[in-house]
Each structure stands twice: as structure tokens, then as C-alpha cells.
Motif scaffolding. Structure first.
Motif, PDB file in Angstrom:
ATOM      1  N   GLN A 138       1.190  -1.437  -0.005  1.00  0.00           N
ATOM      2  CA  GLN A 138      -0.142   0.142   0.375  1.00  0.00           C
ATOM      3  C   GLN A 138       0.675   1.403  -0.011  1.00  0.00           C
ATOM      4  OE1 GLN A 138      -2.664  -0.838   3.426  1.00  0.00           O
ATOM      5  NE2 GLN A 138      -3.999  -1.700   2.518  1.00  0.00           N
TER       6      GLN A 138
ATOM      7  N   THR B   6      -8.521   5.630   6.383  1.00  0.00           N
ATOM      8  CA  THR B   6     -10.187   5.665   5.891  1.00  0.00           C
ATOM      9  C   THR B   6      -9.740   6.029   3.993  1.00  0.00           C
ATOM     10  OG1 THR B   6     -11.324   4.983   7.910  1.00  0.00           O
ATOM     11  CG2 THR B   6     -12.937   5.934   5.452  1.00  0.00           C
TER      12      THR B   6
ATOM     13  N   ASP C 109      -7.356   4.043   2.388  1.00  0.00           N
ATOM     14  CA  ASP C 109      -7.965   3.517   1.699  1.00  0.00           C
ATOM     15  C   ASP C 109      -9.146   3.451   0.748  1.00  0.00           C
ATOM     16  OD1 ASP C 109      -8.995   0.053   1.799  1.00  0.00           O
ATOM     17  OD2 ASP C 109     -11.177   1.140   2.599  1.00  0.00           O
TER      18      ASP C 109
ATOM     19  N   ARG D 251      -7.898   2.337  -3.206  1.00  0.00           N
ATOM     20  CA  ARG D 251      -9.096   1.094  -4.271  1.00  0.00           C
ATOM     21  C   ARG D 251      -9.359   2.236  -5.805  1.00  0.00           C
ATOM     22  NH1 ARG D 251     -12.272  -1.840  -1.224  1.00  0.00           N
ATOM     23  NH2 ARG D 251     -12.426  -1.578   1.245  1.00  0.00           N
TER      24      ARG D 251
END
Length: 234
Positions: A22, A170, A173, A177
Motif C-alpha cells: 500500500q 479510511t 483506503d 481502491r
């Protein structure tokens, strides 16, 4: 370094690989840069140094890292997103699914607008204001080869400066995506100039302490990105 958060004990190796990937794919650690020192990184992830070494070795074998020994050694990032091809965006959307794409764009809109609103209501220190302005300045001066990484850093800094680790995680994330989709969009000079004005409007609203203007500025910017995605898919 929001993405480099503690992993769960049950799948420590797998989640460590996930966290490092990530950080690499979001450009938190750019090509040619070195991961944090082993001791610091293991403590940040809440894992043993043995587990960390196994994860780094796996990513080195996969071509994401170059591990160098010696006084100036460490784990250096070798990954960089490939230049967008004519069919890359459609392929990425097909792999994700149209319904999931819509869900992800809505998710990103909600969390990033919320982060900007929260930050605009926060009494920022001079250091925090400086971080935000520096991120903006770096993005405005970015070349095409470094634009996506610095764009990510700018957007994530808004959430990180709120002081909420949950919100920052969040937002990271949500960005992850759609990372492959953003990387697949050709970078158009007119669009980059338009985005620059939107980025500055976001910062100005936050520094002025105007949460409604901050929310509107982020929404306009993200809706523009969504429109560009739809345009290249038609």
C-alpha cells in the motif's frame, strides 16, 4: 505513513506485505526512496523484525524492493506505475466492476469531503498550516512523472492533519481502491491546470476556516475526476 499501521497477529506476514505494498503503490515511499529503518518499521507495524524481514524479502523477490547491505543499505523502492495504455482504464474497470466503481467513488467523496470539513473547523498550528501549504506547493511544481504520487500525498495530508488515525486510514483506503484507475488516466495538461485551481481552492477554504467551502471545493474536484473517468470509458 498512515498506511503503515499495526497489523493483526493472526496473519502478520500477509498483512505486513499488504501494508508495505500500500505504501509503495500509493507513492508514500517513492521510487528510489528507502523504507524507514527496520527497528522503526517493525515497531510501527507491531511485528517482529523476523516477520518484517520475511515480508521485505518477498517484495524484493517480486521486484518491488531492492535490498542493499552495508552502511548505506536498506530496502529501496524499485516499483513505479507503468505509463497508461489505451486499454488500461477499461481493463481496470472491468476487473473492478461498474457497480464497485460507483461505490468506491461515492466512498471517496464522502470521506474526503468529511476530512476537509473537519480540518476546516480545526484550529491549526503554524506547523500544520505549513505542511498543507508545502504539500500544495510540491504538487503545483510536480512533473508528470511524479504528479500522481504528490497528488496522493496532498489528499492524504488533509486527513492526516485532522489528527484522526481512523479518518486518515479510511482516506488512504479510499485512495488505494482507485489508484490503478487514476494511474490509467492519461494526464492532460488542461485537466492538470484545472485541478491545480481546485487544489488551491481546497487549501484556501481550509485555512480560512470555512468547512462548507472546503466541502464544496473537494466535491467539485472529485466530481471532475469521476467525469474524466466516465469520459475515457465512453
Amino acid at each position: 505513513m498512515t498506511v503503515l499501521r499495526p497489523v493483526r497477529a493472526g496473519n502478520a506476514f500477509e498483512e505486513t506485505v499488504e501494508r508495505l505494498l500500500q505504501a509503495i503503490k500509493l507513492g508514500v515511499v517513492g521510487k528510489g526512496d528507502k523504507l524507514p529503518p527496520e527497528r522503526e518499521l517493525a515497531a510501527r507495524l507491531g511485528i517482529s523484525r523476523v516477520t518484517l524481514r520475511e515480508a521485505i524479502r518477498a517484495l524484493s523477490d517480486a521486484g518491488y524492493l531492492d535490498v542493499r547491505r552495508g552502511r548505506y543499505g536498506g530496502a529501496f523502492v524499485t516499483y513505479e506505475p507503468p505509463p497508461p495504455g489505451p486499454g488500461d482504464l477499461r481493463q481496470a474497470v472491468n476487473e473492478m466492476g461498474v457497480a464497485e466503481l460507483s461505490d468506491v467513488l461515492t466512498f471517496r467523496l464522502a470521506v474526503e469531503c468529511g476530512a476537509a470539513q473537519v480540518l476546516a473547523t480545526t484550529e491549526l498550528t503554524d506547523e500544520q498550516r505549513g505542511v498543507l501549504l508545502r504539500r500544495l506547493s510540491e504538487l503545483e511544481a510536480a512533473g508528470l512523472d511524479d504528479y500522481r504520487r504528490l497528488d496522493t500525498a496532498f489528499h492524504l495530508s488533509i486527513a492526516e492533519l485532522t489528527g484522526s488515525s481512523l479518518l486518515a486510514t479510511t482516506c488512504a483506503d479510499a485512495r488505494l481502491r482507485i489508484a490503478d484507475l487514476l494511474n490509467a488516466i492519461p494526464m492532460l495538461q488542461v485537466n492538470l491546470e484545472h485541478s491545480a485551481g481546485q487544489h488551491r481552492a481546497i487549501v484556501e477554504a481550509i485555512l480560512a476556516g470555512d468547512p462548507d467551502a472546503a466541502r464544496r471545493a473537494v466535491a467539485e474536484h472529485l466530481e471532475g475526476t469521476a467525469a474524466l473517468l466516465r469520459g475515457f470509458l465512453t
